[in-house]
Every structure is written in structure tokens, then in C-alpha cells.
Design a protein around this motif. Sequence first.
Motif, PDB file in Angstrom:
ATOM      1  N   CYS A 148      -1.892  -9.434 -16.694  1.00  0.00           N
ATOM      2  CA  CYS A 148      -0.898  -9.193 -17.513  1.00  0.00           C
ATOM      3  C   CYS A 148      -0.408  -8.183 -17.705  1.00  0.00           C
ATOM      4  CB  CYS A 148      -0.942 -10.183 -18.280  1.00  0.00           C
ATOM      5  SG  CYS A 148      -1.870 -10.045 -19.527  1.00  0.00           S
ATOM      6  N   ARG A 182      12.298 -19.090 -23.521  1.00  0.00           N
ATOM      7  CA  ARG A 182      13.380 -17.724 -23.886  1.00  0.00           C
ATOM      8  C   ARG A 182      14.420 -18.449 -24.166  1.00  0.00           C
ATOM      9  NH1 ARG A 182      10.916 -11.847 -21.877  1.00  0.00           N
ATOM     10  NH2 ARG A 182      11.751 -11.660 -23.851  1.00  0.00           N
ATOM     11  N   LYS A 209       2.813  -5.640 -16.535  1.00  0.00           N
ATOM     12  CA  LYS A 209       4.206  -6.269 -16.739  1.00  0.00           C
ATOM     13  C   LYS A 209       5.093  -4.892 -17.069  1.00  0.00           C
ATOM     14  CE  LYS A 209       7.666  -9.571 -19.629  1.00  0.00           C
ATOM     15  NZ  LYS A 209       8.343  -8.718 -19.972  1.00  0.00           N
ATOM     16  N   ASN A 253       8.929 -12.979 -15.943  1.00  0.00           N
ATOM     17  CA  ASN A 253       9.779 -12.979 -17.765  1.00  0.00           C
ATOM     18  C   ASN A 253      10.232 -11.547 -17.968  1.00  0.00           C
ATOM     19  OD1 ASN A 253       9.453 -14.215 -19.661  1.00  0.00           O
ATOM     20  ND2 ASN A 253       7.167 -13.949 -20.461  1.00  0.00           N
ATOM     21  N   HIS A 263       7.358 -18.795 -18.284  1.00  0.00           N
ATOM     22  CA  HIS A 263       7.620 -18.417 -19.337  1.00  0.00           C
ATOM     23  C   HIS A 263       9.124 -18.212 -19.472  1.00  0.00           C
ATOM     24  CE1 HIS A 263       3.208 -18.108 -19.720  1.00  0.00           C
ATOM     25  NE2 HIS A 263       3.339 -17.018 -18.516  1.00  0.00           N
ATOM     26  N   MET A 264       9.856 -17.704 -19.220  1.00  0.00           N
ATOM     27  CA  MET A 264      10.893 -16.924 -19.196  1.00  0.00           C
ATOM     28  C   MET A 264      11.982 -18.445 -19.600  1.00  0.00           C
ATOM     29  SD  MET A 264      12.520 -14.516 -19.345  1.00  0.00           S
ATOM     30  CE  MET A 264      14.244 -14.744 -20.164  1.00  0.00           C
ATOM     31  N   ASP A 275       0.490 -12.518 -22.235  1.00  0.00           N
ATOM     32  CA  ASP A 275       1.837 -11.769 -22.073  1.00  0.00           C
ATOM     33  C   ASP A 275       0.965 -10.144 -22.503  1.00  0.00           C
ATOM     34  OD1 ASP A 275       3.184  -9.986 -24.649  1.00  0.00           O
ATOM     35  OD2 ASP A 275       4.212 -11.345 -25.603  1.00  0.00           O
ATOM     36  N   LYS A 311       9.725 -14.370 -27.906  1.00  0.00           N
ATOM     37  CA  LYS A 311       9.208 -12.482 -26.461  1.00  0.00           C
ATOM     38  C   LYS A 311       8.726 -13.470 -25.968  1.00  0.00           C
ATOM     39  CE  LYS A 311      10.402  -9.921 -29.777  1.00  0.00           C
ATOM     40  NZ  LYS A 311      12.254  -8.308 -28.733  1.00  0.00           N
ATOM     41  N   GLU A 312       7.680 -12.376 -25.111  1.00  0.00           N
ATOM     42  CA  GLU A 312       6.957 -13.470 -23.821  1.00  0.00           C
ATOM     43  C   GLU A 312       6.699 -14.577 -24.078  1.00  0.00           C
ATOM     44  OE1 GLU A 312       7.974  -9.075 -22.505  1.00  0.00           O
ATOM     45  OE2 GLU A 312       8.065  -9.932 -24.368  1.00  0.00           O
ATOM     46  N   CYS A 313       5.613 -14.496 -25.167  1.00  0.00           N
ATOM     47  CA  CYS A 313       5.395 -16.130 -26.145  1.00  0.00           C
ATOM     48  C   CYS A 313       5.429 -15.453 -27.123  1.00  0.00           C
ATOM     49  CB  CYS A 313       4.234 -15.828 -25.257  1.00  0.00           C
ATOM     50  SG  CYS A 313       2.684 -14.221 -26.541  1.00  0.00           S
ATOM     51  N   ASP A 336       8.176  -5.631 -14.713  1.00  0.00           N
ATOM     52  CA  ASP A 336       9.750  -5.680 -15.015  1.00  0.00           C
ATOM     53  C   ASP A 336      10.890  -5.299 -14.121  1.00  0.00           C
ATOM     54  OD1 ASP A 336       9.008  -7.460 -16.362  1.00  0.00           O
ATOM     55  OD2 ASP A 336       9.798  -6.392 -18.241  1.00  0.00           O
TER      56      ASP A 336
END
Length: 414
Positions: free
Chosen positions: A394, A122, A397, A92, A118-119, A370, A321-323, A50
Motif C-alpha cells: 500500500c 471520505r 500510494k 483513494n 476507501h474514497m 493506508d 484521511k485514507e483511514c 495518487d
Amino acid sequence: MDRLTIRPVTEPLQGRVSPPGSKSITNRALLLAGLARGTSLLTGALKSDDTRYMAQALRAMGVTVDEPDATTFVVTGTGELKAPAEPLFLGNAGTATRFLTAAVALGRGRYVVAGDQHMRKRPILPLVEALQSLGVSVEAPTGCPPVTIDAKGAFSANRVVIDAGLSSQYVSALLMAAACAAEPFEIELAGADIGARGYIDLTLAAMRAFGAEVEQPSPSVWRIRPTGYTATNFHIEPDASAATYLWAAEVLTGGSIDIGTPADAFTQPDAKAYDIIAAFPHMPDVIDGSQMQDAVPTIAVLAAFNETPVRFVGIANLRVKECDRIRAVSTGLNTIRQGLATEEGDDLIIAADPTLAGQTLPAEIDTFADHRIAMSFALAGMKIGGITILDPDCVAKTYPDYWDAMASLGVTYT
């Protein structure tokens, strides 16, 4: 790695682990340093996917970002973010995506803020609509990224009303941009709902450290002076969301884990989870997760071993959220044993059963890419045999060293 199976621990986890720097604060500080004139030194920073996306985006817009060591950024800005040659790809990273969408609206030229698959699910429409009301040419046809901004260097108004029911990040994005406007600026909430208000406090603290002047005449109104930002040296505290996994591992295994920072020293909202986790195995029957949203997956997995069932309320925002974290947690727990979790609207009910500890219940946990789902379900694997985490990488992140950190305390894998 595409999977990681956790061996149940047979001894209390012992040792010292220092959580990485706060993701939330690091990305705020990076942006503010990038908007400032001069060189800022950011210490204690998080280096993860991130924050890497944020740093790369700033570099693409003419900001110099050096990384002399594993926890430091040296950021040199000119007071503007130049239009990049290519779209800004932010994976994401919700903070980077929302914050930059507002910040580049005061630049000049075309900016495209994009992310991964994924983003692209959102929501960002409330922020887009707020910027449009300020005369910014901005489009997000799906209501989610990518967002295209044709910026002209200024807002056409000095007041905006924003719906922050889905995310406090919309308010934080506007607050940070507003200090770079040409005149005093006012932000007002549409309605009383706001995702984790404590993150607004983090934003204001970071802004003030970089020279901004903000006052809040009421809980729903902020007034920002057009000071711009001044380069400074800024230290970033450890990540409270990361600390929740360590606090939970300690109580779940009866161990003693020193994270180097007392719970009451954190300024981040997720530190509120400490008292709830410390009450294990007698956590409250009802837990309001609205002001510690990123801690909910941690507490929910821990709740599976509680003495009594737990209902989580105020967590609707976890679906974006992320998922969909409500669905991801309930799916994971029900994969371990059907009936462990139930969704009632946006509430999550965990049917606690302390006898789960010591059982072998083989289960492959879908993390939905996530990081928080992966790290939370690692807790289940410490007490239940056969728990396999899919896509364990993952965690990069926000906590790239998570699996090594747990191993240093005594957790083993196959």
C-alpha cells in the motif's frame, strides 16, 4: 506481497536516501498544467498511485501527459478539461478527487468523479455544497464520492463561502478553479477552523507559478483574478511527509541519514515535524498535530519509545484521511502491547516506554490499506522483534520505493 516482517536493526542506519517528489505539490502542478494552454515541464515529480490517477484523469479529459523519465511529466493542455467518456476513477487519492471536482465544474458536460471503497467513505459534502451555491449542478448522495457534475462552463456567482473544518483541500480546490472563472472571484471561510493551513500556501505558490493572481485581504478571504493559467516549467521539491520516516529512523537507531534537502528548505507543512523528531527521546508532552497532519502517525509510533508519555491534540481530521488514522495508530500500538495507546475523544495518548526497544513482541499490523500506517509502523519493527506489516504494498500510494529505500540503509526483512 501480503505481509512483510521487519528484522530489528543492530547497527545505526547510515547512508543517503532522496525522498520522492512531493505528492501534494505534484498533483497541484499536474492539474494547473492541465488547465493551462501550452506545454509545461514538471520536474522532480512523484510517480505513485495518487499522481498516476491524476495523470490518467487528465488524459481522459483531453490533456496530453507524457512521462519521459521517472521524475518528469510533460503536460500539454488547451485551457479546458473535456467531458470524459467514462467516470474518472481516482482510487483513494483525496487531492485528485477534491481538486478535480471543482476544476471540472467549469467544463461542459457530465463528469463523474469516483474512487475506491476507501474514497467512498471520505467526506466531500462541504465542497459539493459550495459548488451548488455557485449554480453548479452537482450531486453526491452519500456526502462522499462518487460525485456527478453537470457542468455548463461557468459559475453563476463570483463569491463562495466554504466550510474547511474537515479539509483544507476544499479551499485549494476552489482556489485553483477560480482562476479559470469568467470574473474576479472571492472565497471566504465559514468560521475560523481549517485543516492544515500550510497546504493553502502550497496551492497559492503553485497557482502563482502558473500565472494566477491571488490576494488575501484577511486570513479568511482570498480574491482571485480570472487570469487562467499559463504553461510553465516547474520543479517539485521532495516530499516532506516521506522525509519524516527517514528523520525518525535516524534518531531511533542513532544513525546518520542524508536526505539531500535540509529540513528548513521544505515549504510543506509536515516539515514542522523535524524539530519534534529531533528532540527524541525527549519529545514534548503535548504535540499539536493540526498543521502537520500527515506526520502524526510517524511521530506517534516514535513516541512509543520516548522517555515520557505524549498526547497528540488537534488531530480530529485524521479520522477522515485514507483511514481513521487515530484508530489505526492506536490499534497497531495496542496490538504490539496492550495499553501503549489510548484514545480520549479525538486526542491520542501514547504511553511511552523506551524499554520496548530490544524486546520481541510479535504483532501483525493492520495497515487499513493506508500507506502512512505501513511506513510508520516499520519504525516499530526496527526496534521490536516480530513486527509484521500487512499489505505492505500500500506504500505505492505515495512512496513506491519505500521498502527498498529502507533496505539501502540497512533494514532487512523476512
